[in-house]
Design a protein around this motif. Structure first.
Motif, short mmCIF file in Angstrom:
data_model
loop_
_atom_site.label_atom_id
_atom_site.label_comp_id
_atom_site.label_asym_id
_atom_site.label_seq_id
_atom_site.Cartn_x
_atom_site.Cartn_y
_atom_site.Cartn_z
N THR A 1 -7.04 4.65 -1.13
CA THR A 1 -8.46 4.57 -1.49
C THR A 1 -9.14 3.56 -0.57
N PHE A 2 -10.46 3.56 -0.57
CA PHE A 2 -11.18 2.59 0.26
C PHE A 2 -10.90 1.15 -0.21
N ALA A 3 -10.74 0.99 -1.52
CA ALA A 3 -10.46 -0.35 -2.06
C ALA A 3 -9.14 -0.89 -1.48
N LYS A 4 -8.14 -0.05 -1.36
CA LYS A 4 -6.85 -0.49 -0.80
C LYS A 4 -7.00 -0.82 0.69
N LEU B 1 -6.22 -4.57 2.25
CA LEU B 1 -5.24 -4.79 3.31
C LEU B 1 -5.92 -5.39 4.54
N ASP B 2 -7.08 -4.87 4.88
CA ASP B 2 -7.83 -5.38 6.02
C ASP B 2 -8.10 -6.88 5.88
N ALA B 3 -8.54 -7.29 4.69
CA ALA B 3 -8.84 -8.71 4.46
C ALA B 3 -7.59 -9.56 4.59
N LEU B 4 -6.45 -9.08 4.07
CA LEU B 4 -5.19 -9.84 4.17
C LEU B 4 -4.75 -9.95 5.63
N VAL C 1 0.88 -1.17 0.00
CA VAL C 1 0.00 0.00 0.00
C VAL C 1 0.92 1.22 0.00
N ALA C 2 1.01 1.88 -1.16
CA ALA C 2 1.96 2.99 -1.33
C ALA C 2 1.53 3.83 -2.52
N THR C 3 2.13 5.00 -2.66
CA THR C 3 1.87 5.83 -3.84
C THR C 3 2.45 5.12 -5.07
N GLU C 4 1.97 5.50 -6.26
CA GLU C 4 2.43 4.86 -7.49
C GLU C 4 3.95 4.98 -7.64
N GLU C 5 4.49 6.18 -7.34
CA GLU C 5 5.94 6.35 -7.57
C GLU C 5 6.76 5.51 -6.60
N VAL C 6 6.28 5.34 -5.37
CA VAL C 6 7.02 4.52 -4.40
C VAL C 6 6.88 3.05 -4.76
N LYS C 7 5.72 2.67 -5.29
CA LYS C 7 5.53 1.28 -5.77
C LYS C 7 6.55 0.97 -6.87
#
Ligand SMILES: [Mg+2]
Length: 267
Positions: free
Chosen positions: A131-134, A138-141, A98-104
């Motif tokens: 975002t809520f999707a992220k 993460l919560d599910a994992l 879970v990170a910004t696109e550039e850090v990913k």
């Protein structure tokens, strides 16, 4: 310890950024001169930040534009330290990041296997594009019991206009929703940030000095990891907060400018 004793034993200076070298977009007076003095004395300059929302390269550009970064200096973020940690302990494993696109992109180009299909480890960085999707993923994992890492513990991030919620605040969210605290937090004041930067510099902890304005990250980081430390009073600490805090620095200076020793009188 005196300033000359500190310079004699120190091969690299690790600088915190906000509150130490600048405040928001404003340079702290004398910061470029202090860095130039240290480089002239043969010291390595490292910019050490817990902020994992931007890449090291982005920081380098920002610091160069502010007249703080020169060739030979190093930017080391909690994201860099997390990459080094993952390559040491989870090489080849799939990482849900879970990170910004550039850090990913930074993780991927450093050789970290980032994926969402069947991850072994979840990493929470400072995702200013969250975002809520992220959050849901993460919560599910975490509920499944996956290894859980966070890049750093800071609750808030200082900005020109006040504070923004940082990773520490999101850790609270997942503590409430998934009942999990991270298995490991990498950034200051924790040891993986120290191990990472020391092995990158190939130096021992007693050859390194941390310079920063925060007692519970910068000074605690130095003390826990057996580095020298300088507290500067140009940011969030003052003599009162210092007197109430258990960790003490080796030196207290009004600002980084005072790292330049006063000219000695001859005779
Ligand atoms: Mg600071």
């Amino acid at each position: 310890m005196t300033i000359s004793e500190l310079h004699d034993k120190t091969k690299a200076y690790l600088f915190d950024l906000d509150g130490t070298l600048y405040l928001g977009e404003r340079l702290i007076e004398g910061a470029p001169e202090a860095l130039a003095f240290l480089r002239g004395a043969g010291k390595r300059i490292v910019f050490l930040t817990n902020n994992s929302s931007k890449t090291a390269l982005r920081y380098e550009e920002k610091l160069r534009n502010m007249g703080l970064f020169e060739d030979g200096d190093l930017v080391y973020t909690s994201a860099t330290a997390t990459v080094h940690y993952l390559l040491r302990h989870f090489r080849g494993k799939q990482i849900y990041l879970v990170a910004t696109e550039e850090v990913k992109e930074e993780f991927i180009s450093a050789g970290v296997h980032v994926g969402e299909e069947d991850p072994d480890v979840a990493v929470l960085a400072y995702d200013t594009e969250l975002t809520f999707a992220k959050i849901e993923k993460l919560d599910a994992l975490l509920r499944r019991g996956i290894v859980y890492l966070a890049t750093h513990p800071d609750d808030v991030c200082p900005t020109e206009t006040g504070f923004k919620p940082d990773v520490g605040s999101f850790l609270k969210l997942f503590e409430r929703s998934a009942g999990r605290l991270p298995d490991r937090v990498i950034g200051k004041p924790f040891p993986d940030m120290a191990k990472g930067v020391l092995s990158h510099l190939n130096l021992r902890s007693d050859e390194v000095c941390m310079v920063g304005d925060r007692l519970y990250t910068d000074i605690r980081f130095a003390n826990r990891n057996k580095m020298s430390s300088v507290l500067v009073l140009s940011g969030e600490s003052n003599l009162l907060s210092l007197s109430k805090f258990p960790d003490k620095p080796d030196l207290v200076l009004p600002s980084v400018k005072s790292l330049i020793p006063p000219a000695k009188n001859s005779g």
